[in-house]
Design an enzyme around this catalytic site. Sequence first.
Site, short mmCIF file in Angstrom:
data_model
loop_
_atom_site.label_atom_id
_atom_site.label_comp_id
_atom_site.label_asym_id
_atom_site.label_seq_id
_atom_site.Cartn_x
_atom_site.Cartn_y
_atom_site.Cartn_z
N ASP A 140 68.51 49.09 31.08
CA ASP A 140 69.59 48.99 32.08
C ASP A 140 70.31 47.66 32.00
O ASP A 140 69.68 46.60 31.96
CB ASP A 140 68.99 49.11 33.49
N HIS A 173 72.45 51.72 30.86
CA HIS A 173 73.10 52.19 32.08
C HIS A 173 73.84 51.04 32.73
O HIS A 173 73.36 49.92 32.77
CB HIS A 173 72.06 52.76 33.05
N HIS A 175 75.65 57.02 46.09
CA HIS A 175 75.69 56.04 47.19
C HIS A 175 75.91 56.71 48.53
O HIS A 175 75.93 56.07 49.56
CB HIS A 175 76.77 55.00 46.91
N1 GLN Z 1 66.92 52.45 36.36
C1 GLN Z 1 67.36 51.90 37.59
C2 GLN Z 1 67.18 52.91 38.70
O1 GLN Z 1 67.27 54.07 38.45
C3 GLN Z 1 68.82 51.51 37.54
C4 GLN Z 1 69.25 50.88 38.83
C5 GLN Z 1 70.65 50.34 38.81
O2 GLN Z 1 71.45 50.70 37.97
N2 GLN Z 1 70.99 49.49 39.73
O3 GLN Z 1 66.98 52.58 39.84
ZN ZN Z 2 73.30 51.94 38.45
#
Ligand code: GLN
Ligand code: ZN
Length: 754
Positions: free
Chosen positions: A592, A635, A688
């Site tokens: 990430d 990500h 969200h």
């Molecule tokens: N892998 C993390 C999660 O799923 C990614 C969190 C994020 O992008 N803030 O919580």
């Molecule tokens: Zn995220």
Amino acid sequence: MTTTIIGFPRIGEKRELKFATEKYFKQKISQDELAQTAHELRQKNWQLLKAAGIDEIPSNDFSYYDQVLDAAFLFDLVPEEVKRLNLSTLDKYFALARGYQKDGVNVLAWPMKKWFNTNYHYLVPQLTADSHFKLTGTKIFDEFNEAKEEGIVTRPVLIGPFTLLKLSEYHDTAATNFINEAVAAYLAVFKRLAAAGAKWIQLDEPSLVKDLSATDKQLFNRLYEPLLAQKGKLKVLLQTYFGDVRDIYDRLTELPFDGLGLDFVEGKKTKDLVAAGFPDDKVLFAGVVNGKNIWRNNYQKTIDQSSVLPVNNLVLTTSCSLLHVPITVTNENFPDEVKKHFAFATEKLTELTELAAILTGQGAQKLAANKQLFAAPRVKEDPEPHKQIASLTAADYHRQPARVEREKIQKAEFNLPLLPTTTIGSFPQTKEVRNERRQLRRHEISQEEYDEFIKGKIDEWLKWQEQIGLDVLVHGEFERNDMVEYFGQHLSGYLFTKNAWVQSYGTRCVKPPIIWGDVKRLHPITVKWSKYAQSQTKKLIKGMLTGPVTILNWSFPREDISLKESTLQLALAIQGEVLDLEANGIKIIQIDEAALREKLPLRKSDWYSEYLDWAIPAFRLVHSKVKPETQIHTHMCYSEFSDIIPAIDAMDADVISFEASRSNLEILDALKAQHFETEVGPGVYDIHSPRIPSVSEVKNTIRKILSKINVAKVWINPDCGLKTRGVKETRASLINVVTAAKEIRREIEGNDDK
Ligand code: GLN
Ligand code: ZN
């Protein structure tokens, strides 16, 4: 020479404002009780500043939620639907901050954005043709009077008109339509403040440190020329921070401002600008104490820097508001040897007064003591990561073979269906999960008991993921408190605080860990749980790591080595973890980089040379050594990356998922136009919000994605991790996502047969 600060944290040493506000939201305390807490916090801060010997004390740096929202309320820039609510002013304010649903009325919260290059987030005013600047609020006057009653004549702080207009978003109107009204409204504020007995006003204009176009400068002039011409006897301090004002310095010195606030810490050109000339008729507010980091000021360095400062008309201040640092180190239990290297907000006040003494020839002792602090290296060097970094070659930053080749190998290896479905990593961190972790921390349960609990959670969610037919599974991250802290706890060189909270937005605070020394991985971090999860299923498990840039950006970084060096140390640590996961049978690994954009310089011209040119290679270093058949995912958390697409492609991941549900088309267009090569999972719904997307909604989103991106490159996933969501909505949403993906898959494959 006098001292001041740009602003002080308002949340309270023990986060009193957060807790009171949240109680108020839950109707557990009255508005009067909340107001009382707020009043006490302001009073405490003013008295603290006074006791510390700060000469000029600001007011209106307090906020119940956000200073930009405060300005919008001061000037009545509030949507009609909010004004019409049958609520108190404060409740209208909170309605706009957080959204409001009741009795069929549905008010959307204003969107939130990152405040320049900090981790603070402000509310973005939405201005329409119906919006009008009108002085209707009283907060700035009330707080001035409140301090005056305490015997302190403060300098009220307000977002300046240029920054306010630059940060707002426009619907069927434009910034220039508001110039006359804004000037009149700001003048009305000046007049009332002067009448109340104020000597100065501080107008915060951080937007001036960005690249300014001719139109920007014109807007600035059209606002400030009339404003300054009619300002009356109130003195105006134009306060900038987060960089230097190279594009407009000359103009600022020409205009009849009474004071200019310049950032000597982040402003690389500030010293040169001032050296070239600073007018005698203005006060220079020199921001020499870092308002963003938590380390002690090196007085000698600051003095050297200060050789350009005028002798008269000088005020020493912080580089930006102290909002971005925690309140005091006295609440931490570090040994004195460690503690003495830190200056949080309160300690920075002392630094300002000591520096003022030193610069006027009265602080020899203080200077000597400070020199001593910096005489020896703060922390013993760990030669290993330094050696490793020194021996890196170009090959360490480049994964082989090229992505197109890997893609073929991986497709053959995994045999995933078209439009593979997955999630971003975390599943709901329920009360139960947090409770279990708390019990472990308090030694109320044993490590074995805790591990059994985590196993149970992983089993439960693996089974469920298999049941609903997700293609690539995750273990759910139940063992993690926070995506940075969890890794920091398993690395050398990290320190964790107990109370060092910093406001992130509204009532939300973060507690960034501190990079104290050289970083090295102490032992495998995630292997145990990923390996366990893979042993329980025939489907592919995606290992889950946090990338080096994000770990750095969500920590307080060192100042004694470069950000690049720290990031490379982190990259090597995470590289070790990647290789261990691979060796333990994990075939897909997600790294990430949620916060990649966090430290992107404010000036576009600096983006690559100062940041991306090392941040992106640092990410590549993490995965450059894996086998061709190991698939690397990454990500990102924000939809704002249309402008750095080549950099993101250059991370050389195999797949990237990102937040896109709110501005889908725009990014997809950019990806298409710039021939983005990495496989992509643009989030198909917004995590969200607790809303459950319907199957047809998700299908529509997928169709939209497919109209821009080659189907062979598309992944289907939510737009972020699910840890903040409830179990029920998470399950319902994911079932709809999988159903939608399967239906579209069938449509496409059906078409292929024809
Ligand atoms: N892998 C993390 C999660 O799923 C990614 C969190 C994020 O992008 N803030 O919580
Ligand atoms: Zn995220």
